[in-house]
Enzyme design. Structure first.
Site, PDB file in Angstrom:
ATOM      1  N   CYS A   1     -60.514  -7.810   8.925  1.00  0.00           N
ATOM      2  CA  CYS A   1     -60.908  -6.412   9.059  1.00  0.00           C
ATOM      3  C   CYS A   1     -61.344  -6.126  10.494  1.00  0.00           C
ATOM      4  O   CYS A   1     -61.939  -6.976  11.152  1.00  0.00           O
ATOM      5  CB  CYS A   1     -62.050  -6.077   8.104  1.00  0.00           C
ATOM      6  SG  CYS A   1     -61.564  -6.068   6.353  1.00  0.00           S
TER       7      CYS A   1
ATOM      8  N   GLN B   1     -45.593  -2.416  -0.402  1.00  0.00           N
ATOM      9  CA  GLN B   1     -46.815  -1.858   0.162  1.00  0.00           C
ATOM     10  C   GLN B   1     -48.032  -2.383  -0.604  1.00  0.00           C
ATOM     11  O   GLN B   1     -48.016  -2.470  -1.830  1.00  0.00           O
ATOM     12  CB  GLN B   1     -46.775  -0.340   0.104  1.00  0.00           C
ATOM     13  CG  GLN B   1     -45.753   0.291   1.025  1.00  0.00           C
ATOM     14  CD  GLN B   1     -46.170   0.237   2.484  1.00  0.00           C
ATOM     15  OE1 GLN B   1     -47.329  -0.019   2.814  1.00  0.00           O
ATOM     16  NE2 GLN B   1     -45.217   0.480   3.378  1.00  0.00           N
TER      17      GLN B   1
ATOM     18  N   CYS C   1     -45.076   1.572  10.635  1.00  0.00           N
ATOM     19  CA  CYS C   1     -46.370   0.908  10.492  1.00  0.00           C
ATOM     20  C   CYS C   1     -46.969   0.535  11.838  1.00  0.00           C
ATOM     21  O   CYS C   1     -48.080  -0.006  11.885  1.00  0.00           O
ATOM     22  CB  CYS C   1     -46.241  -0.341   9.618  1.00  0.00           C
ATOM     23  SG  CYS C   1     -45.116  -1.591  10.270  1.00  0.00           S
TER      24      CYS C   1
END
Length: 373
Positions: A69, A204, A328
């Site tokens: 993250c 996805q 993307c």
């Protein structure tokens, strides 16, 4: 903020890419990598915090910890504002395109969305996550962005393997995949249509992503019965299916053999679809030599590196009335849009979606049309 999850700073005239910071902050940063052109660094102390800074919800987020993250230290509203800024800045800097971007949200808080998780496995068999730009492993007991229905693998040991994947499909089927096991197939459902996908193949990862992107592409293209369409980098046939349902004759092109095999099963009831397995540029070149001279619509969903000038030129040469580009990577999108612009196509709409909360990843759908006058 720059694409990739880091801020751009300068120290004694040198560019520094700083992770775990936010624009406007004054920080102490530790250099983690040096090149001739720039430095990379991690924030180790925040002296003047941004008003948007929060305590990361995950105990594994932060300098020297899990690299999965990028934005756990920012509230979700600011995350999406920063991502929108990254897209608009990249379009302007690389593509020469001025566009105000608003990041659309699937309605989540950035946690509990990822339906396909890959964990690295250490020598002791314990799974975890890699440190950013490192082979170092951080053992984790829980991943907060993992969908709660993904199978539990973090409380087990996985000796003799380098990675383990935990997958849950939209129908709730779970799969666990190791280096020596493909995990078989799962079924995903979009608009009540079922798609068979390899458990370790591409799909996805946000549960709302496939339907969100299909809706955006169809709204942008407005396909009509009797039109011809290309679906390039077509995967297991997601966009081809709904173009065909709208009455289009579709040529779908995909390089991955397993994806094409599944696409044949997924689209077997749609007589208007032709599937070709192979390199997109080569297949298009062959189709042109065999007489393909014009199409009405194109869906372009390339890998992260983009479609490239050859493919873009081939598409423009077929004079479609609209092209929907699913991207993307903002930089690759900007490069290809610049090529389209040089070939007489302009961006009539661009939508950006935050389908990857807490990370720097972004999905965009740009619609292009011939510029007249």
């Amino acid at each position: 903020m720059a694409h990739g999850g880091h801020c751009v700073a300068r120290y004694e005239g040198q560019v520094v890419f700083v992770r775990h910071g936010l624009p406007g902050e004054l920080v102490h940063a530790r250099v983690t990598e040096r090149t001739n052109k720039y430095l990379r660094a991690d924030v180790v102390q925040v002296l003047t915090p941004s008003p948007h800074r929060i305590e990361p919800p995950c105990p594994y987020a932060g300098p020297g910890r899990c690299g999965g993250c990028d934005f756990q230290h920012a509230n979700i509203v600011e995350q999406r504002r920063l991502k929108a800024t990254v897209v608009s800045d990249t379009l302007r800097r690389i593509g020469g395109i001025e566009r105000t971007v608003v990041m659309e949200s699937p309605g989540d808080d950035g946690l509990g969305w990822r339906t396909r998780m890959r964990y690295a496995v250490g020598p002791d068999g314990r799974p975890g996550m890699r440190v950013h730009r490192s082979h170092d492993l951080v053992p984790v007991d829980e991943c907060l962005i993992a969908h709660p229905a993904t199978p539990s693998v973090l409380d087990q040991r996985w000796p003799g393997t380098e990675s383990v994947q935990a997958v849950v499909s939209s129908e709730g089927k779970q799969a666990v995949i190791t280096d020596s096991d493909s995990g078989g197939r799962v079924v995903e459902v979009v608009r009540d249509r079922r798609f068979r996908v390899e458990a370790d193949g591409f799909w996805q990862v946000h549960p709302a992503a496939a339907s969100t992107l299909v809706d955006a592409v169809l709204a942008g293209l407005e396909p009509a019965a009797g039109e011809t369409a290309l679906d390039l980098y077509s995967g297991v046939g997601l966009f081809a299916a709904f173009l065909a349902e709208a009455g289009c004759a579709v040529l779908a092109v995909e390089g991955d053999k397993a994806a094409v095999k599944n696409a044949r099963r997924n689209l077997h009831d749609l007589t208007g679809v032709t599937l070709e397995q192979g390199d997109v540029d080569k297949v298009l070149n062959g189709a042109v030599r065999q007489g393909l001279s014009q199409v009405d619509l194109v869906v372009l969903d390339p890998p992260r590196t983009g479609a490239g000038k050859h493919v873009v030129r081939r598409i423009a040469g077929l004079s479609p009335r609209k092209v929907a580009y699913v991207a993307c990577d903002p930089a690759a999108l900007a490069r290809d849009l610049k090529t389209f612009t040089e070939l007489g196509y302009g961006v009539s709409s661009l939508r950006a979606f935050d389908l990857f909360g807490m990370t720097h990843h972004i999905e965009c759908v740009a619609v292009l049309e011939p510029v007249t006058g």
